[in-house]
Design a protein around this motif. Structure first.
Motif, PDB file in Angstrom:
ATOM      1  N   UNK A   1       3.647  -0.591 -10.915  1.00 47.18           N
ATOM      2  CA  UNK A   1       3.253  -0.110  -9.623  1.00 47.18           C
ATOM      3  C   UNK A   1       1.583  -0.307  -9.627  1.00 47.18           C
ATOM      4  N   UNK A   2       1.296  -1.371  -8.193  1.00 45.23           N
ATOM      5  CA  UNK A   2       0.187  -1.783  -8.124  1.00 45.23           C
ATOM      6  C   UNK A   2      -0.450  -0.720  -6.688  1.00 45.23           C
ATOM      7  N   UNK A   3      -0.812  -0.170  -6.404  1.00 46.47           N
ATOM      8  CA  UNK A   3      -1.430  -0.057  -5.702  1.00 46.47           C
ATOM      9  C   UNK A   3      -2.651  -0.765  -4.357  1.00 46.47           C
ATOM     10  N   UNK A   4      -2.101  -1.303  -3.126  1.00 47.99           N
ATOM     11  CA  UNK A   4      -3.220  -2.144  -2.589  1.00 47.99           C
ATOM     12  C   UNK A   4      -3.611  -1.285  -2.034  1.00 47.99           C
ATOM     13  N   UNK A   5      -4.972  -1.820  -1.036  1.00 46.27           N
ATOM     14  CA  UNK A   5      -5.844  -1.649   0.165  1.00 46.27           C
ATOM     15  C   UNK A   5      -5.150  -2.346   1.032  1.00 46.27           C
ATOM     16  N   UNK A   6      -6.080  -2.492   1.548  1.00 45.65           N
ATOM     17  CA  UNK A   6      -5.307  -2.826   3.584  1.00 45.65           C
ATOM     18  C   UNK A   6      -5.648  -4.202   3.215  1.00 45.65           C
ATOM     19  N   UNK A   7      -6.501  -4.912   2.246  1.00 48.08           N
ATOM     20  CA  UNK A   7      -6.500  -6.106   2.382  1.00 48.08           C
ATOM     21  C   UNK A   7      -5.990  -6.777   0.982  1.00 48.08           C
ATOM     22  N   UNK A   8      -5.081  -6.267   1.169  1.00 50.67           N
ATOM     23  CA  UNK A   8      -3.954  -6.322  -0.088  1.00 50.67           C
ATOM     24  C   UNK A   8      -4.834  -6.653  -1.790  1.00 50.67           C
ATOM     25  N   UNK A   9      -5.825  -5.981  -1.704  1.00 54.35           N
ATOM     26  CA  UNK A   9      -6.260  -6.519  -3.400  1.00 54.35           C
ATOM     27  C   UNK A   9      -5.340  -4.526  -3.853  1.00 54.35           C
ATOM     28  N   UNK A  10      -5.366  -5.015  -5.177  1.00 54.80           N
ATOM     29  CA  UNK A  10      -5.536  -3.993  -6.181  1.00 54.80           C
ATOM     30  C   UNK A  10      -6.183  -3.406  -6.737  1.00 54.80           C
ATOM     31  N   UNK A  11      -6.404  -2.117  -6.077  1.00 55.96           N
ATOM     32  CA  UNK A  11      -7.463  -0.850  -6.110  1.00 55.96           C
ATOM     33  C   UNK A  11      -6.750   0.138  -7.248  1.00 55.96           C
ATOM     34  N   UNK A  12      -5.869   0.078  -8.223  1.00 56.57           N
ATOM     35  CA  UNK A  12      -5.819   1.331  -9.278  1.00 56.57           C
ATOM     36  C   UNK A  12      -3.483   0.395  -9.612  1.00 56.57           C
ATOM     37  N   UNK A  13      -3.631   0.309 -10.988  1.00 58.21           N
ATOM     38  CA  UNK A  13      -2.158   0.396 -11.264  1.00 58.21           C
ATOM     39  C   UNK A  13      -1.806   1.340 -12.378  1.00 58.21           C
TER      40      UNK A  13
END
Length: 292
Positions: free
Chosen positions: A35-47
């Protein structure tokens, strides 16, 4: 499956999938969920990553009609961006989970209409729900439940595909799968109330052809389901989260037994909670061995 005939003959003939699991047969699997959690810019901030090794044993079956199965989890490991070193989830190991497969070949419609069969299926589902009701309502339990739903989704897909007739006409053509389009699945276990549910959008499948997997003759499929609706209601804090799911993947199913040997799923989950956008990109990979 005997391979004496040429591959061309397989494409020229019609094949009707038939469930053919036998009592006592056991098949081993390994499943990985990321599970990759994405920020508003589509970058992964946690997994988060959850890996499990398990077996599926057939307890009772009738060829073409059904198979009552039991999953046994031998090893479950969790890692995350906060704790990259895998840890064993002992609460999930040695769990025995009942489930089932149903054949939808129209030749077996009379068998499926049998009330006794559906009482057996209902009993399997009651055992499934009772098991998770007994586990503590913790985030780790819900994450394990998420992976279990991935496992049974592959089983449900395998069941629904028995409604197709495989031939050259179906090859490479997306086909609506009525058994799964619009289907609802209750998610009311663990942290979430019985009002929590997942409702499929239109579900289509594409027959890609035949292949060999671990030396076994198999059918290969691509599937897609867009615009599914997800409602999660946390009964402890009475907070609701409404979202959407878009998922797709590949399935490799052995023709002899009509048993899934491998599968993938890529899912985009989007939701809003407390005026905060949530986007999770999930990747699931299932690898199996020949049942024994």
């Amino acid at each position: 499956m005997a391979l004496e005939i040429g591959i061309k003959e397989w494409y020229d003939r019609e094949h009707r999938p038939v469930l053919n699991l036998q009592p006592g047969e056991t098949q081993a699997y390994r499943i990985t969920m990321k599970n990759n959690f994405l920020n508003s810019k589509g970058a992964i901030f946690k997994w988060q990553k959850l890996e499990a090794e398990y077996t599926r044993e057939t307890m009772e079956a009738m060829t073409g009609a059904y198979a009552l199965n039991q999953f046994a989890f031998q090893a479950v490991q969790f890692s995350s961006s906060q704790k990259p070193e895998p840890i064993h989830w002992t609460f999930a190991e040695n769990i025995l989970l009942p489930f089932y497969l149903i054949g939808y070949n129209d030749q077996d419609a009379e068998i499926r209409a049998n009330r006794e069969l559906w009482l057996k299926v209902k009993h399997q589902m009651a055992g499934f729900q009772r098991l998770f009701a007994e586990l503590p309502k913790l985030p780790s339990v819900y994450l394990f439940l998420m992976q279990v739903y991935d496992i049974i989704s592959f089983e449900i897909f395998t069941s629904a595909l028995t409604s197709l007739r495989l031939d050259r006409e179906l090859l490479h053509k997306p086909t609506a799968l009525e058994k799964l389009s619009g289907a609802e699945f209750n998610l009311g276990m663990g942290l979430y109330s019985e009002q929590s549910l997942f409702k499929n959008g239109p579900f289509d499948v594409t027959f890609r052809g035949y292949t060999l997997y671990n030396g076994l003759f198999c059918a290969l499929f691509h599937y897609r389901c867009d615009g599914s609706k997800v409602r999660m209601l946390d009964e402890m804090i009475q907070a609701a989260r409404d979202g959407s799911s878009y998922y797709s993947g590949e399935l490799i199913i052995e023709l002899d037994s009509w048993s899934i040997l491998a599968g993938t799923m890529e899912e985009d989950y989007l939701a809003v909670q407390d005026q905060r956008n949530i986007r999770i990109k999930r990747s699931i990979a299932l690898e199996g061995q020949k049942h024994s």
